[in-house]
Design an enzyme around this catalytic site. Structure first.
Site, short mmCIF file in Angstrom:
data_model
loop_
_atom_site.label_atom_id
_atom_site.label_comp_id
_atom_site.label_asym_id
_atom_site.label_seq_id
_atom_site.Cartn_x
_atom_site.Cartn_y
_atom_site.Cartn_z
N ASP A 177 0.89 -1.42 0.05
CA ASP A 177 0.14 -0.14 -0.21
C ASP A 177 0.92 1.40 -0.01
O ASP A 177 0.34 2.20 -0.10
CB ASP A 177 -0.99 0.03 1.13
CG ASP A 177 -2.29 -1.04 1.04
OD1 ASP A 177 -2.38 -1.49 -0.14
OD2 ASP A 177 -2.72 -1.23 1.86
N ASP A 219 -13.27 25.43 -40.70
CA ASP A 219 -12.65 24.09 -40.22
C ASP A 219 -13.39 23.32 -39.02
O ASP A 219 -13.84 22.33 -39.07
CB ASP A 219 -11.19 24.53 -39.51
CG ASP A 219 -10.42 24.62 -40.61
OD1 ASP A 219 -10.23 24.23 -41.50
OD2 ASP A 219 -9.54 25.63 -40.50
N GLY A 231 -11.15 15.89 -43.29
CA GLY A 231 -10.87 16.64 -44.48
C GLY A 231 -9.96 15.97 -45.22
O GLY A 231 -9.80 14.95 -45.75
N MET A 232 -8.73 16.83 -45.57
CA MET A 232 -7.43 16.28 -46.40
C MET A 232 -6.85 15.10 -45.70
O MET A 232 -6.53 14.19 -46.50
CB MET A 232 -6.72 17.39 -46.45
CG MET A 232 -5.57 16.85 -47.55
SD MET A 232 -6.13 16.60 -48.95
CE MET A 232 -6.68 18.06 -49.72
#
Length: 510
Positions: free
Chosen positions: A36, A296, A431-432
């Site tokens: 512990d 975007d 996207g791209m």
């Protein structure tokens, strides 16, 4: 208490140790068996600090079980008192050593007879509460102890500061971006003309707790830790508190409006234009407002996301995604079961469904069922996302070392809105990138379609098949193309036509 190989919130003693080691000149002694005593290793690995106050472990071994723990615990307390001369020593058991049912309060009483330092036993039920609840209770216990001590000694300072001032409660070690958030809160308060009276527990001094009552109000940035202390100070000394987390543009504005209300209730002569400040910060400091309206960010509109984490961060993130960035939150959840009612009230109407659980398998099943475009959660959700090939942005503890950044990355305040906007946008394949991944064969390593990373293929797409493929939306086109090609290989088909595409679709029950 349950046995698990993954826990979102640690055991209670970890919360107590986090609070103790955050204060200056406060030492914690942990009454625990071997196994512990990992706190020092965990903290030194994660927190990038030059030095910190280590926790002392009073190990429960076979000899101690035979002879009893009292002599060893008292000896450890008095040794620490003589060697370090701390202001306070906190004794805490763990859930394991609590099974022994020893009278630790009596151990503390005996140690006080020989110690020059204050010694207290952490007042926490180790079977019933988790790390956050224990940290919240321990901070309140320490504050209450020294406030009442100062009141008894007639050294409690009740005179308010001349200028508006605040105590910040709940910043502590091993917190998710806490140090960065504190710098941003400090900057925000400075520009609002608010002085910082005390910060607890991180780098806080026990000797200055009696000065807490000088502040105009208390500020609790995270519900998980600090709320009990704020409620105690409100009930006993009529100190108002604000627990609205300034995360996201809208929530930050609401937080500032609450601060304005509290300050002007105390002094109506305060001459500061809060509305103009909010407007200027939203326009010129935060870039998230205009970014959310850009082309975007428009590409994110309607995409499905899942949010899971502690109550504070998960609730705020859900509202940011739904209100500020136009995403569809398919599910919002938290592992803070003790704060379930508050969480439901906060996210109701901003998500399709709500999940309250501390079982990571339920979270994993939910993610697999919904198949979101992105996940915003803890490191556990990040691991789940890796297995399911779903990107994940980490927004809450529990975390790994990469979330203890050397660079400045707050999640709160107006600078925090920029960090969150970047995190959200960069968590999606858009996207791209989508187009390029399709051209060059993608980066899916879960299911090998060919034995080579080359774009050469033994399959030929016929004109009608390509025409049909072109009609499919780009965000799922790659997945359908891979499924169709896998079906064609399994069936030893070399030319893919429209009929093959429909057969592949029927084979998976789509």
């Amino acid at each position: 208490m349950k046995l698990a190989y993954w826990m979102y919130a640690g055991p209670a003693h970890i919360g107590t140790l986090r609070v103790a080691s955050s204060f200056k000149n406060v030492y914690a002694i942990m009454h625990a068996p071997i196994g512990d005593d990992y706190f020092n290793v965990m903290r030194s690995m994660l927190e990038r600090e030059r030095d910190f106050t280590p926790v002392t472990a009073s190990i429960v071994d076979r000899r101690v079980l035979t002879l009893g723990s009292q002599d060893k615990v008292v000896k450890n307390i008095t040794h620490k008192d003589q060697a370090e001369k701390p202001n306070l020593i906190i004794l805490t058991p763990t859930c394991t050593s609590s099974i022994l049912q020893e009278d630790l309060e009596n151990f503390v009483d005996e140690a006080l007879q020989e110690s020059q330092s204050d010694v207290i036993l952490a007042d926490v039920n180790h079977y019933r509460v988790n790390e956050f609840q224990a940290a919240d209770r321990t901070l309140e216990q320490v504050v209450r102890f020294y406030i009442e001590k100062a009141k008894k000694d007639q050294t409690l300072d009740l005179e308010k500061t001349k200028k508006p001032s605040a105590n910040i409660l709940g910043i502590l070690t091993l917190g998710f971006h806490h140090h960065h958030d504190y710098r941003e809160i400090k900057r925000l308060f400075y520009e609002l003309g608010i002085e910082i009276n005390q910060v607890l527990p991180e780098n806080g001094s026990i000797e200055n707790i009696k000065k807490l009552t000088k502040a105009w109000f208390n500020f609790v940035p995270y519900r998980e830790i600090g709320l009990m202390t704020a409620i105690f100070l409100e009930n006993e000394y009529q100190m108002p508190y604000i627990s609205k987390t300034p995360m996201g543009i809208l929530e930050t504005a609401q937080c500032i409006k609450e601060i304005e209300k509290v300050i002007k209730n105390i002094d109506q002569q305060i001459d500061f234009n809060f509305d103009q400040f909010i407007n200027n910060q939203s326009k010129y400091i935060s870039q998230a407002a205009w970014f959310s309206r850009s082309i975007d960010c428009q590409n994110l509109t309607g995409k499905k996301a899942i949010v899971f984490g502690d109550a504070t961060h998960a609730a705020c993130m859900t509202k940011i995604l739904a209100r500020e960035m136009g995403l569809r939150v398919a599910c919002a959840g938290t592992y803070c079961k003790h704060d379930a009612d508050w969480f439901r009230d906060e996210v109701e109407g901003f998500c399709d469904e709500i999940l309250i659980t501390d079982d990571h398998t339920q979270v994993g099943d939910m993610i697999a069922r919904i198949e979101p475009s992105a996940i915003f959660g803890t490191q556990m959700e990040r691991h789940i996302g890796k297995r399911l090939d779903i990107p994940c942005g980490v927004i809450s503890a529990p975390v790994h070392i990469q979330n203890f950044c050397l660079s400045y990355r707050p999640f709160l305040g107006y600078e925090g809105t920029n960090q969150i906007a970047d995190l959200v946008y960069n968590s999606f394949t858009l996207g791209m990138e989508d187009h390029l991944l399709e051209i060059f064969g993608g980066h899916d390593t879960k299911e090998v379609i060919t034995n080579s990373l080359s774009s050469d293929s033994d399959l030929t797409w016929e004109k009608d098949g390509l025409a049909e493929l072109a009609k499919i939306p780009g965000f799922v086109r790659g997945k359908i193309k891979r499924n169709t090609e896998k079906y064609a290989r399994d069936k030893r088909i070399s030319k893919i036509t429209t009929e093959v595409m429909y057969a592949a679709k029927e084979s998976i029950g789509a």
